[in-house]
Design a protein around this motif. Sequence first.
Motif, PDB file in Angstrom:
ATOM      1  N   PRO A 128      84.457 -72.438  59.517  1.00  0.00           N
ATOM      2  CA  PRO A 128      83.497 -73.441  59.231  1.00  0.00           C
ATOM      3  C   PRO A 128      82.516 -72.601  58.136  1.00  0.00           C
ATOM      4  N   GLY A 129      82.167 -73.077  57.310  1.00  0.00           N
ATOM      5  CA  GLY A 129      80.856 -72.879  56.616  1.00  0.00           C
ATOM      6  C   GLY A 129      79.529 -72.992  57.386  1.00  0.00           C
ATOM      7  N   GLU A 130      79.826 -73.575  57.403  1.00  0.00           N
ATOM      8  CA  GLU A 130      77.625 -74.827  57.717  1.00  0.00           C
ATOM      9  C   GLU A 130      78.199 -75.782  59.325  1.00  0.00           C
ATOM     10  N   ASP A 131      77.311 -75.218  60.272  1.00  0.00           N
ATOM     11  CA  ASP A 131      77.235 -75.860  61.574  1.00  0.00           C
ATOM     12  C   ASP A 131      75.832 -77.210  61.241  1.00  0.00           C
ATOM     13  N   GLN A 132      76.182 -78.329  60.930  1.00  0.00           N
ATOM     14  CA  GLN A 132      73.721 -78.950  60.025  1.00  0.00           C
ATOM     15  C   GLN A 132      74.069 -80.284  60.758  1.00  0.00           C
ATOM     16  N   ARG A 133      72.649 -79.693  61.195  1.00  0.00           N
ATOM     17  CA  ARG A 133      71.575 -80.887  62.040  1.00  0.00           C
ATOM     18  C   ARG A 133      70.815 -82.005  61.421  1.00  0.00           C
ATOM     19  N   THR A 134      71.305 -82.682  61.473  1.00  0.00           N
ATOM     20  CA  THR A 134      69.667 -83.558  60.319  1.00  0.00           C
ATOM     21  C   THR A 134      69.008 -84.228  61.725  1.00  0.00           C
ATOM     22  N   ILE A 135      67.893 -84.147  61.011  1.00  0.00           N
ATOM     23  CA  ILE A 135      66.616 -84.232  61.818  1.00  0.00           C
ATOM     24  C   ILE A 135      66.213 -85.083  61.713  1.00  0.00           C
ATOM     25  N   GLN A 136      65.642 -85.218  60.118  1.00  0.00           N
ATOM     26  CA  GLN A 136      65.188 -86.491  59.688  1.00  0.00           C
ATOM     27  C   GLN A 136      65.491 -87.066  58.368  1.00  0.00           C
ATOM     28  N   ILE A 137      65.579 -88.425  58.005  1.00  0.00           N
ATOM     29  CA  ILE A 137      66.085 -88.636  56.504  1.00  0.00           C
ATOM     30  C   ILE A 137      64.112 -88.388  56.443  1.00  0.00           C
ATOM     31  N   GLY A 138      63.974 -88.084  54.759  1.00  0.00           N
ATOM     32  CA  GLY A 138      63.202 -88.858  53.768  1.00  0.00           C
ATOM     33  C   GLY A 138      62.674 -89.841  53.904  1.00  0.00           C
ATOM     34  N   GLN A 139      62.015 -90.226  53.095  1.00  0.00           N
ATOM     35  CA  GLN A 139      60.693 -91.433  53.561  1.00  0.00           C
ATOM     36  C   GLN A 139      60.254 -91.710  52.242  1.00  0.00           C
ATOM     37  N   GLY A 140      59.957 -92.980  52.086  1.00  0.00           N
ATOM     38  CA  GLY A 140      59.170 -93.081  50.578  1.00  0.00           C
ATOM     39  C   GLY A 140      59.656 -92.862  49.221  1.00  0.00           C
ATOM     40  N   THR A 141      59.427 -93.291  48.363  1.00  0.00           N
ATOM     41  CA  THR A 141      59.556 -92.992  46.731  1.00  0.00           C
ATOM     42  C   THR A 141      60.079 -91.741  46.316  1.00  0.00           C
ATOM     43  N   HIS A 142      59.530 -90.335  46.829  1.00  0.00           N
ATOM     44  CA  HIS A 142      60.053 -89.061  46.636  1.00  0.00           C
ATOM     45  C   HIS A 142      60.961 -88.520  48.014  1.00  0.00           C
ATOM     46  N   ARG A 143      61.034 -89.784  48.747  1.00  0.00           N
ATOM     47  CA  ARG A 143      62.274 -89.104  49.523  1.00  0.00           C
ATOM     48  C   ARG A 143      61.677 -87.989  50.713  1.00  0.00           C
ATOM     49  N   LEU A 144      60.141 -87.982  51.261  1.00  0.00           N
ATOM     50  CA  LEU A 144      60.223 -86.397  51.363  1.00  0.00           C
ATOM     51  C   LEU A 144      60.520 -86.251  53.170  1.00  0.00           C
ATOM     52  N   CYS A 145      60.414 -84.513  52.790  1.00  0.00           N
ATOM     53  CA  CYS A 145      60.306 -84.521  54.184  1.00  0.00           C
ATOM     54  C   CYS A 145      61.667 -84.724  54.583  1.00  0.00           C
ATOM     55  N   THR A 146      63.222 -85.208  54.106  1.00  0.00           N
ATOM     56  CA  THR A 146      64.600 -84.905  54.810  1.00  0.00           C
ATOM     57  C   THR A 146      64.696 -83.456  55.287  1.00  0.00           C
ATOM     58  N   ILE A 147      65.146 -82.932  56.467  1.00  0.00           N
ATOM     59  CA  ILE A 147      64.521 -81.972  57.051  1.00  0.00           C
ATOM     60  C   ILE A 147      66.068 -81.875  57.623  1.00  0.00           C
ATOM     61  N   THR A 148      66.952 -80.943  57.289  1.00  0.00           N
ATOM     62  CA  THR A 148      68.399 -80.344  58.120  1.00  0.00           C
ATOM     63  C   THR A 148      68.205 -78.662  59.169  1.00  0.00           C
TER      64      THR A 148
END
Length: 325
Positions: free
Chosen positions: A27-47
């Motif tokens: 495995p290379g990465e165990d990834q959890r997505t916390i939040q999908i970005g919002q608005g025009t600039h997709r602010l604060c996509t968080i992993t």
Amino acid sequence: MKHPYLIDLNDQDNWLFAQVLGSPEAPGEDQRTIQIGQGTHRLCTITDSIMYPRPQGAEGTMHFHEHQVGYEYFFLDSGGMDLFVDSKKTYVAPGSIVFFQPGQAHGMSFRAPSKYRGVMHDFKNSDTAHERWLLKQKRPDIANSPDYRPRFVSPKFDSVPREAFPCVEVPVEQVSAVRHISRPLETFAFEGVTMKLITARWENGGVKEMWAAEMEPGFTAEWVEFPTENEMYYVTEGEIRFKVYDEEFTAYPECFVKIPLYAAHSIKALKKSVMYDINGQPRWQAFLQDRAGIMRDPARANDKELIEKLKEKYGVQIQSIGMEK
């Protein structure tokens, strides 16, 4: 139980979905997505990821890539890695922030399992992240499809593969992609708090800036009654007491705090603490620079109305700061 404002990265209730990238054997990465970005600039996509070491000597097989429009921040909270960027190689220690801009090719090799907390904006990959995760769950054979990689790993999704390029090893201070609270772009000190600029607005396509606030125990701040910007903070040291509307809670390391629009709120540092403003909408740099210019003139420095107009000009919505009496 999931909290309306506090996001503990170690609490599975806060994960939208999780996936392991790479093969089951390696495995290379165990990834959890916390939040999908919002608005025009997709602010604060968080992993929130655990990144794993590659086999010794596997530098040439690293996933070198670039993003054409997306910006990425990664808080390296544990472990350690070798970073390859701008034809330079350097070691990145825990406590650092890695900042990639569009068109900046990079590759990483982790020396130990590492907590790697990502914050992105203008990142097209996030638009269908949940749907692609669901596709993999429902169609585990998808990786064998000849149509998979052209559709889902391509410039369309803002991840462009690059060749592994040769790099010269240099000290970390010579790599602009690595930021650290000890090497801020600018510093502004007040009673109980020191604000440090980590990335400037011009480095983020004019969309945001990132600040770190180093707070002494007893430092307090209160925002205006109806703030008109969403706020998002990441706590890396200490304990901070938040009050949002009529609810009080304590944020601690490895926690994000999400403040809803229009929500009256305040903070108090219970211990020596560090908190990052990761949404960065107020133009703090312009405000603090202009304020410093005004403070040179005693007559203007005492003009409270002038300072309030300056706050309004730059979207600064903190009403008061100080030490608890």
